[in-house]
Write a protein that holds these residues in place. Structure first.
Motif, short mmCIF file in Angstrom:
data_model
loop_
_atom_site.label_atom_id
_atom_site.label_comp_id
_atom_site.label_asym_id
_atom_site.label_seq_id
_atom_site.Cartn_x
_atom_site.Cartn_y
_atom_site.Cartn_z
N ASP A 138 37.80 13.27 14.86
CA ASP A 138 36.58 13.70 14.15
C ASP A 138 35.66 14.52 15.07
O ASP A 138 35.04 15.48 14.62
CB ASP A 138 35.84 12.52 13.53
CG ASP A 138 35.46 11.45 14.53
OD1 ASP A 138 36.30 11.09 15.37
OD2 ASP A 138 34.32 10.94 14.46
N ARG A 168 34.90 9.89 9.65
CA ARG A 168 33.69 9.19 10.06
C ARG A 168 33.27 8.14 9.03
O ARG A 168 32.73 7.10 9.39
CB ARG A 168 32.57 10.19 10.34
CG ARG A 168 32.87 10.93 11.64
CD ARG A 168 31.89 11.99 12.02
NE ARG A 168 32.20 12.40 13.39
CZ ARG A 168 31.45 13.18 14.11
NH1 ARG A 168 30.32 13.67 13.63
NH2 ARG A 168 31.81 13.49 15.35
N LYS A 169 33.56 8.40 7.77
CA LYS A 169 33.28 7.39 6.74
C LYS A 169 34.20 6.18 6.93
O LYS A 169 33.77 5.04 6.75
CB LYS A 169 33.43 7.98 5.35
CG LYS A 169 32.26 8.86 4.96
CD LYS A 169 32.39 9.41 3.56
CE LYS A 169 31.15 10.18 3.17
NZ LYS A 169 31.27 10.77 1.82
N LYS A 171 35.29 5.23 9.79
CA LYS A 171 34.76 4.57 10.99
C LYS A 171 33.49 3.78 10.67
O LYS A 171 33.09 2.91 11.45
CB LYS A 171 34.41 5.61 12.08
CG LYS A 171 35.58 6.19 12.81
CD LYS A 171 35.07 7.15 13.89
CE LYS A 171 36.16 7.63 14.80
NZ LYS A 171 35.65 8.53 15.86
N GLU A 172 32.83 4.14 9.58
CA GLU A 172 31.59 3.50 9.15
C GLU A 172 30.49 3.60 10.22
O GLU A 172 29.73 2.67 10.44
CB GLU A 172 31.82 2.04 8.74
CG GLU A 172 32.77 1.89 7.57
CD GLU A 172 33.02 0.45 7.17
OE1 GLU A 172 32.57 -0.47 7.87
OE2 GLU A 172 33.65 0.26 6.11
N ASP A 173 30.41 4.76 10.85
CA ASP A 173 29.38 5.01 11.86
C ASP A 173 28.32 5.91 11.24
O ASP A 173 28.52 7.12 11.07
CB ASP A 173 29.99 5.66 13.10
CG ASP A 173 29.00 5.81 14.23
OD1 ASP A 173 27.83 6.17 13.97
OD2 ASP A 173 29.39 5.57 15.39
N SER A 174 27.18 5.32 10.89
CA SER A 174 26.15 6.05 10.14
C SER A 174 25.59 7.25 10.90
O SER A 174 25.29 8.28 10.29
CB SER A 174 25.03 5.11 9.72
OG SER A 174 24.42 4.53 10.85
N SER A 175 25.46 7.16 12.23
CA SER A 175 24.91 8.30 12.97
C SER A 175 25.89 9.47 12.98
O SER A 175 25.48 10.63 12.87
CB SER A 175 24.51 7.90 14.39
OG SER A 175 25.64 7.57 15.15
N LEU A 176 27.19 9.17 13.08
CA LEU A 176 28.19 10.24 13.04
C LEU A 176 28.29 10.84 11.64
O LEU A 176 28.41 12.07 11.49
CB LEU A 176 29.56 9.71 13.48
CG LEU A 176 29.70 9.28 14.94
CD1 LEU A 176 31.08 8.72 15.20
CD2 LEU A 176 29.38 10.42 15.89
N SER A 179 25.36 13.13 11.18
CA SER A 179 25.54 14.37 11.95
C SER A 179 26.43 15.35 11.19
O SER A 179 26.12 16.55 11.12
CB SER A 179 26.16 14.03 13.31
OG SER A 179 26.54 15.20 13.98
#
Length: 193
Positions: A138, A168-169, A171-176, A179
């Motif tokens: 990603d 990224r979804k 990964k569930e990383d809200s900041s990524l 971005s």
């Protein structure tokens, strides 16, 4: 210098890093005094580089290169990031090799050397596809998309951002996720008809 102090300072620097909407969402710093102090600390640590482990050396060079890039010293950024990449490659540290390849591509992009940046991002993407054992695909897609965005290749940029967003979804990383959504919005609002 203790590596943990440098890591802590890098975390604090994040408070001053933002994406400049006037320059294709390039990373900028709102407090160059803090950036310069941190760069100096990394430079001092590198003066006694032999005391550090391989991983610490790669950490030092990789982050100093990134600091130079953010500060606008693209020539130094490329030189230092090439050292970090070579150290990772020589030591068979594939994840760090790819991470530094992406960083190096970003430094070439900041220097206006788009062809070299795209070549490095493509190598990273090809290396990571299809398995992405290191969780970096990603990032490679996002940075290539940003490079394409600067070249007014809106549709290609959007396809890279969409692919990065899907990863990224998962990964569930809200900041990524944020971005990438910001990059998609930027392209949609600024693309030429």
């Amino acid at each position: 210098m203790d590596i943990s102090i440098l890591k802590s300072s890098l975390v604090k620097l994040n408070d001053f890093i933002y994406f400049d909407e006037n320059q294709y969402l390039r990373e900028k710093c709102s407090n160059y005094e803090v950036l310069n102090v941190l760069s100096h600390q990394f430079e001092e640590a590198i003066k006694s580089i032999e005391q550090y482990s391989k991983m610490e050396k790669i950490f030092l060079f990789g982050n100093l290169g990134n600091l130079y890039r953010i500060a606008g010293d693209n020539k130094q950024a490329i030189i230092i990031l090439e050292k970090s990449f070579k150290l990772a490659e020589e030591n068979g540290l594939k994840k760090l090799k790819i991470a530094n390849l992406i960083r190096l591509g970003e430094a070439f992009k900041f220097a206006g050397q788009y062809e070299e940046a795209l070549r490095l991002f493509d190598i990273a993407i090809q290396t990571l596809t299809p398995t992405d054992d290191f969780g970096l695909l990603d990032f490679a897609l996002q940075h290539k998309g940003k490079c394409l965005m600067e070249l007014d290749e809106s549709e290609l940029a959007l396809s890279h951002f969409q692919e990065a967003l899907c990863i990224r979804k998962r990964k569930e990383d809200s900041s990524l996720i944020h971005s990438t959504q910001l990059a998609i919005q930027f392209v949609k609002e600024n693309r030429k008809n």
